[in-house]
Write an enzyme that holds these catalytic residues in place. Structure first.
Site, PDB file in Angstrom:
ATOM      1  N   SER A 101      37.147  34.160  34.157  1.00  0.00           N
ATOM      2  CA  SER A 101      37.331  34.835  32.975  1.00  0.00           C
ATOM      3  C   SER A 101      36.482  34.645  31.521  1.00  0.00           C
ATOM      4  CB  SER A 101      38.526  35.137  32.913  1.00  0.00           C
ATOM      5  OG  SER A 101      39.513  34.606  32.208  1.00  0.00           O
ATOM      6  N   HIS A 155      36.256  40.838  33.904  1.00  0.00           N
ATOM      7  CA  HIS A 155      35.540  40.068  35.088  1.00  0.00           C
ATOM      8  C   HIS A 155      34.905  41.620  36.182  1.00  0.00           C
ATOM      9  CE1 HIS A 155      38.411  37.216  36.409  1.00  0.00           C
ATOM     10  NE2 HIS A 155      38.938  37.943  35.250  1.00  0.00           N
ATOM     11  N   HIS A 193      42.220  39.260  41.589  1.00  0.00           N
ATOM     12  CA  HIS A 193      43.528  38.447  41.698  1.00  0.00           C
ATOM     13  C   HIS A 193      44.558  38.578  42.084  1.00  0.00           C
ATOM     14  CE1 HIS A 193      41.521  37.456  38.013  1.00  0.00           C
ATOM     15  NE2 HIS A 193      41.389  36.321  38.127  1.00  0.00           N
ATOM     16  N   TYR A 240      47.786  38.834  41.551  1.00  0.00           N
ATOM     17  CA  TYR A 240      48.351  39.824  40.670  1.00  0.00           C
ATOM     18  C   TYR A 240      47.823  41.146  40.312  1.00  0.00           C
ATOM     19  CZ  TYR A 240      44.867  38.705  37.275  1.00  0.00           C
ATOM     20  OH  TYR A 240      43.376  39.357  36.146  1.00  0.00           O
ATOM     21  N   GLU A 241      46.590  41.092  40.323  1.00  0.00           N
ATOM     22  CA  GLU A 241      46.333  42.860  40.873  1.00  0.00           C
ATOM     23  C   GLU A 241      47.354  43.543  41.460  1.00  0.00           C
ATOM     24  OE1 GLU A 241      42.000  43.423  39.638  1.00  0.00           O
ATOM     25  OE2 GLU A 241      42.466  41.382  39.723  1.00  0.00           O
ATOM     26  N   ALA A 269      39.476  30.163  33.949  1.00  0.00           N
ATOM     27  CA  ALA A 269      40.200  29.529  32.928  1.00  0.00           C
ATOM     28  C   ALA A 269      41.702  28.973  33.043  1.00  0.00           C
ATOM     29  CB  ALA A 269      40.445  30.503  31.846  1.00  0.00           C
ATOM     30  N   MET A 274      45.595  31.202  37.394  1.00  0.00           N
ATOM     31  CA  MET A 274      46.118  32.558  38.457  1.00  0.00           C
ATOM     32  C   MET A 274      44.840  32.536  39.533  1.00  0.00           C
ATOM     33  SD  MET A 274      47.684  34.729  35.890  1.00  0.00           S
ATOM     34  CE  MET A 274      48.458  34.347  34.394  1.00  0.00           C
ATOM     35  N   SER A 275      43.833  31.494  39.353  1.00  0.00           N
ATOM     36  CA  SER A 275      43.256  31.778  40.380  1.00  0.00           C
ATOM     37  C   SER A 275      42.477  30.407  41.034  1.00  0.00           C
ATOM     38  CB  SER A 275      42.283  32.033  39.670  1.00  0.00           C
ATOM     39  OG  SER A 275      40.993  31.684  38.730  1.00  0.00           O
ATOM     40  N   ASN A 302      43.859  27.093  26.709  1.00  0.00           N
ATOM     41  CA  ASN A 302      44.888  26.989  25.487  1.00  0.00           C
ATOM     42  C   ASN A 302      45.685  25.889  26.188  1.00  0.00           C
ATOM     43  OD1 ASN A 302      45.570  29.475  27.855  1.00  0.00           O
ATOM     44  ND2 ASN A 302      47.077  28.638  27.800  1.00  0.00           N
ATOM     45  N   HIS A 336      46.050  36.734  26.172  1.00  0.00           N
ATOM     46  CA  HIS A 336      44.556  37.066  27.060  1.00  0.00           C
ATOM     47  C   HIS A 336      43.121  37.514  26.051  1.00  0.00           C
ATOM     48  CE1 HIS A 336      42.440  38.104  30.544  1.00  0.00           C
ATOM     49  NE2 HIS A 336      41.853  39.269  29.639  1.00  0.00           N
TER      50      HIS A 336
END
Ligand code: HPA
Length: 324
Positions: free
Chosen positions: A82, A113, A135, A137-138, A165, A263-264, A287, A298
């Site tokens: 991202s 993305h 991802h 989560y999608e 990230a 997350m990836s 972060n 986000h």
């Protein structure tokens, strides 16, 4: 009249019960037949939708469609995370194919993305950039998440450079620093290798002792040092997301040995190692993890990775120019 109604109700009930038991016996006869059919059908009893044969046929179909548009054979795959998509503007493009033009290829739903395969030359190396990823989560099945990387491997790529990230769990890290993974924790996400093994891709049981290539790690370290870029060697933990973690989860992850959370990339690492690819992962810290700063958004994650894009380009170009 009452008698007639009772008779009607009894008959209806008898029909329903009869129907059910007929269905049950058909179902158990089906299962018995499946069991009796032997080794080849053993996966039919497994309660997952994943069908290895269909899936591999889809991989081949994706490869064929790409081959209709380009005969470029990449050595290296570069997966951009991202906010890091700008890197694609700096390379010598040979061919571009939007994911949406490859039937069977998953397309991302997340802002930032864009989905395009970019066949290109970077520092004299033949590469394909996956600009955008899907991802878990999608809502995609975990096998879909790693499908693009499998297709890219079938196109020729033997090395993959993953980028993403992450939030920093290690208090010695700062926003804007980079991390190259030396190990990972995958225990909080499903394995992309679950289900019938695709023998044409790799072995059933895969060693993950040195998942990240030591030579590539030391090249990245060298490039960071030469260019005064803060880079750490760390352990990344993948979560499913999409929510950011709770502060207590972060405390738990720290106690487990994680330095960063994202997350990836870990599931892609597993799929890549299954296929015997060399893997390097460079993460940008966008972060501090939950509980270590006031809030996480986000927008902040995207803005921070955009701010780090120059250093990121330096690391990736340096790595590609020096790798064999
Ligand atoms: N947690 C999970 N994924 C992330 C984070 C985070 O704090 N930052 C960027 N991706």
């Amino acid at each position: 009249m009452k008698k007639l109604i009772s008779l009607f109700l009894i008959l209806t009930l008898a029909l329903i019960v009869g129907g059910c038991s007929a269905n049950t016996s058909t179902a158990s006869a089906d299962m018995a037949a499946t069991r009796a059919s032997g080794e080849d059908d053993k996966w039919e009893n497994v309660q997952v939708e994943f069908d290895a044969e269909d899936y591999y046929a889809r991989l081949e179909r994706c490869v064929r469609q790409i081959r209709e548009k380009t005969d470029f054979v990449p050595d290296i795959a570069l997966v951009l995370g991202s906010g890091l998509g700008d890197y694609a503007d700096t390379v010598k493009v040979v061919a571009e194919i939007p994911y949406s033009e490859i039937d069977g290829f998953p397309v991302s739903t997340v802002a930032g993305h864009d989905g395009t395969l970019i066949f290109c030359e970077i520092e004299g190396k033949k590469a394909v950039i996956m600009n955008g990823r899907v991802h878990y989560y999608e809502g995609y099945d975990i096998h879909e998440v790693v499908l693009p990387l499998r297709v890219i491997h079938m196109l020729g790529a033997e090395t993959v450079v993953l980028t993403n990230a992450v939030g920093a769990i290690n208090a010695d890290y700062s926003v804007g620093d980079f991390v190259t993974n030396v190990d990972y924790i995958s225990s909080f996400v499903p394995s992309p290798l679950v289900g019938e093994n695709i023998d044409k891709l790799g072995d059933r049981f895969v060693d993950m002792t040195n998942a990240y290539d030591e030579e590539l790690i030391s090249i990245v370290e060298g490039v960071a040092k030469e260019n005064n870029i803060a880079l750490h060697k760390g352990v990344m933990l993948q979560v499913t997301g999409p929510q950011y973690e709770s502060p207590t989860e972060i405390k738990m992850f720290r106690s487990l040995g994680a330095d960063t959370v994202g997350m990836s990339t870990v599931v892609e690492t597993i799929a890549a190692r299954h296929m015997g690819m060399r893997v390097c992962c460079i993460s940008c810290i966008t972060n501090m993890a939950a509980g270590m700063q006031e809030k996480i958004s986000h927008e902040e994650v995207q803005n921070s990775s955009n701010d780090s894009s120059k250093n990121f380009s330096t690391l990736v170009s340096g790595l590609l120019s020096k790798m064999k």
